[in-house]
Design an enzyme around this catalytic site. Sequence first.
Site, short mmCIF file in Angstrom:
data_model
loop_
_atom_site.label_atom_id
_atom_site.label_comp_id
_atom_site.label_asym_id
_atom_site.label_seq_id
_atom_site.Cartn_x
_atom_site.Cartn_y
_atom_site.Cartn_z
N PHE A 1 14.00 65.90 59.87
CA PHE A 1 13.29 65.06 60.82
C PHE A 1 14.32 64.45 61.77
O PHE A 1 15.47 64.25 61.38
CB PHE A 1 12.52 63.94 60.11
CG PHE A 1 11.14 64.35 59.67
CD1 PHE A 1 10.97 65.29 58.65
CD2 PHE A 1 10.01 63.80 60.26
CE1 PHE A 1 9.70 65.69 58.25
CE2 PHE A 1 8.73 64.18 59.86
CZ PHE A 1 8.58 65.12 58.86
N LYS B 1 27.30 37.94 43.87
CA LYS B 1 26.71 37.43 45.12
C LYS B 1 27.80 36.76 45.95
O LYS B 1 28.56 35.93 45.44
CB LYS B 1 25.60 36.43 44.80
CG LYS B 1 24.90 35.96 46.06
CD LYS B 1 23.82 34.95 45.78
CE LYS B 1 23.30 34.41 47.10
NZ LYS B 1 22.62 33.14 46.95
N ILE C 1 22.56 64.28 53.55
CA ILE C 1 21.87 65.07 52.52
C ILE C 1 21.30 66.35 53.12
O ILE C 1 21.46 67.44 52.56
CB ILE C 1 20.75 64.21 51.88
CG1 ILE C 1 21.35 62.91 51.34
CG2 ILE C 1 20.05 64.98 50.77
CD1 ILE C 1 20.34 61.85 50.96
N PRO D 1 26.86 60.38 52.64
CA PRO D 1 26.73 61.84 52.71
C PRO D 1 25.50 62.20 53.52
O PRO D 1 24.49 61.48 53.48
CB PRO D 1 26.54 62.25 51.25
CG PRO D 1 26.03 61.03 50.56
CD PRO D 1 26.64 59.86 51.29
N ASN E 1 16.28 49.97 56.65
CA ASN E 1 15.69 50.29 57.96
C ASN E 1 14.18 50.19 57.86
O ASN E 1 13.64 49.92 56.79
CB ASN E 1 16.16 51.67 58.44
CG ASN E 1 15.74 52.76 57.49
OD1 ASN E 1 14.55 53.01 57.30
ND2 ASN E 1 16.72 53.40 56.85
N LYS F 1 20.64 68.53 67.01
CA LYS F 1 20.69 68.18 65.58
C LYS F 1 20.39 69.38 64.71
O LYS F 1 21.01 69.59 63.67
CB LYS F 1 19.66 67.06 65.32
CG LYS F 1 19.84 66.37 64.01
CD LYS F 1 19.03 65.09 63.95
CE LYS F 1 19.64 63.99 64.79
NZ LYS F 1 18.89 62.75 64.73
N LYS G 1 23.22 70.41 62.07
CA LYS G 1 22.96 70.26 60.63
C LYS G 1 22.76 71.61 59.93
O LYS G 1 22.90 71.70 58.72
CB LYS G 1 21.74 69.38 60.41
CG LYS G 1 21.88 68.01 61.06
CD LYS G 1 21.46 66.92 60.12
CE LYS G 1 21.58 65.57 60.81
NZ LYS G 1 21.52 64.46 59.86
O1 C5P Z 1 21.39 62.32 61.66
P1 C5P Z 1 20.03 61.80 61.62
O2 C5P Z 1 19.86 60.62 60.68
O3 C5P Z 1 19.38 61.50 62.93
O4 C5P Z 1 19.19 63.01 61.03
C1 C5P Z 1 17.91 62.89 60.55
C2 C5P Z 1 17.64 63.92 59.51
O5 C5P Z 1 18.71 64.04 58.61
C3 C5P Z 1 16.45 63.54 58.66
O6 C5P Z 1 15.84 64.73 58.22
C4 C5P Z 1 17.10 62.79 57.50
O7 C5P Z 1 16.29 62.83 56.34
C5 C5P Z 1 18.39 63.56 57.32
N1 C5P Z 1 19.53 62.78 56.84
C6 C5P Z 1 20.00 62.97 55.56
N2 C5P Z 1 21.09 62.27 55.13
C7 C5P Z 1 21.71 61.38 55.93
C8 C5P Z 1 21.21 61.16 57.23
C9 C5P Z 1 20.13 61.87 57.65
O8 C5P Z 1 19.44 63.78 54.84
N3 C5P Z 1 22.75 60.73 55.48
#
Ligand code: C5P
Length: 397
Positions: A323, A286, A305, A303, A208, A337, A341
């Site tokens: 974030f 490849k 995190i 996962p 990304n 969120k 979370k």
């Molecule tokens: O779900 P979303 O990607 O919008 O959430 C963003 C937040 O979740 C950020 O703090 C990002 O670092 C964290 N995140 C994470 N692991 C993931 C997806 C998002 O820690 N697989």
Amino acid sequence: MLAGKRILLIIGGGIAAYKALETIRRLKEQGAAVVPVLTQAAEEFVTPLSVSALAGVAVHRHLFDLTAEAEMGHIELSRAADLVVVAPATADLIAKMAGGLANDLASTLLLATDKRVLIAPAMNVRMWLHPATQRNLATLRADGILTVGPNEGDMACGEFGPGRMAEPAEIVAATAAALGEGPLKGRHVLVTSGPTHEPIDPVRYIANRSSGAQGAAVARALADLGARVTFVTGPAAVPPPAGVAVVQVETAAQMLAAVQAALPADAAVFAAAVADWRVAGASAQKMKKQAGRLPALELAENPDILATVAQMGAGRPRLVVGFAAETENVLAHASAKRAKKGCDWIVANDVSPATGIMGGTENVVTLVTEAGAEDWPRMGKDAVGRKLAQRIAEALA
Ligand code: C5P
């Protein structure tokens, strides 16, 4: 913050020397004793009288000064300090330091000291970008010399770019960090940053647009407030900040493992743009192009995190910050969120392409906490990092 600390402040000869006067004042406000040294060139920009009046002690100016040698030899002067700060550090002083020259009082003190040295470079943008200066800086960094700045902006010489000396407040914060002081002293803070790369095969990956700039700024600001920072970063476009423990990872799975290995922490900030999906059963070889046949990529969920750490129960960091990069309904999505979370705060921002935030140097964020939502004005990512670090320090106090 700096009570009882003794700073040997070497003022080099550049227009930024005027900021050294303000720096003396601010260091003293924090309780430090400042012993000033002026290079001969510095005397063209600030007077010994104004420097000694602000410092409240005599200023040291000459290598062969019998009175000063009788009172305190220059070797002793270089070691009686807790930290040596060079501000402004001119291209010439930096070159002398890198080459180990000792042909005036300032360079002799820098060669003779057994204390840590922090430099605040300041020079014209071309001089800063010159390979000789960058080579000298790399030498100094390898020698363990600490740096603060330079910042980017309009310069006294009329040009624009990196080379402006860090502001006095930043020099004071870096001084405190170099001395292991600051409101986050003794705290361990974990920061994730950058994108993740999820392999499709050994040469291709899903990624990304995250540059890692905001995460790096948060980590730098936390370290500047005295925190011990573990910085777990994916393949970012910006280099990791100095003074943090860097753990480099590539995939979300590796990032989760690195985060778990870094715990316990007092606070954790999840600024990484983690890929939501990885390719299930990435190819070991490849993948070959086959005429008329498109490969189908099957995705598997990564996962989360942030959610894993926010909901871990025993051993959870006291403050967990996530974030939320959104392109619409920023506040509603961020609040949802935060609840989903289980984190304490969400730093929400609008990353729709029109904002220029993703990959840019500025950010507009809303901090969502238990108490509600706070809109912060548009500011540099460094400033967002400092404001967030300050809030984290207050929350952990
Ligand atoms: O779900 P979303 O990607 O919008 O959430 C963003 C937040 O979740 C950020 O703090 C990002 O670092 C964290 N995140 C994470 N692991 C993931 C997806 C998002 O820690 N697989």
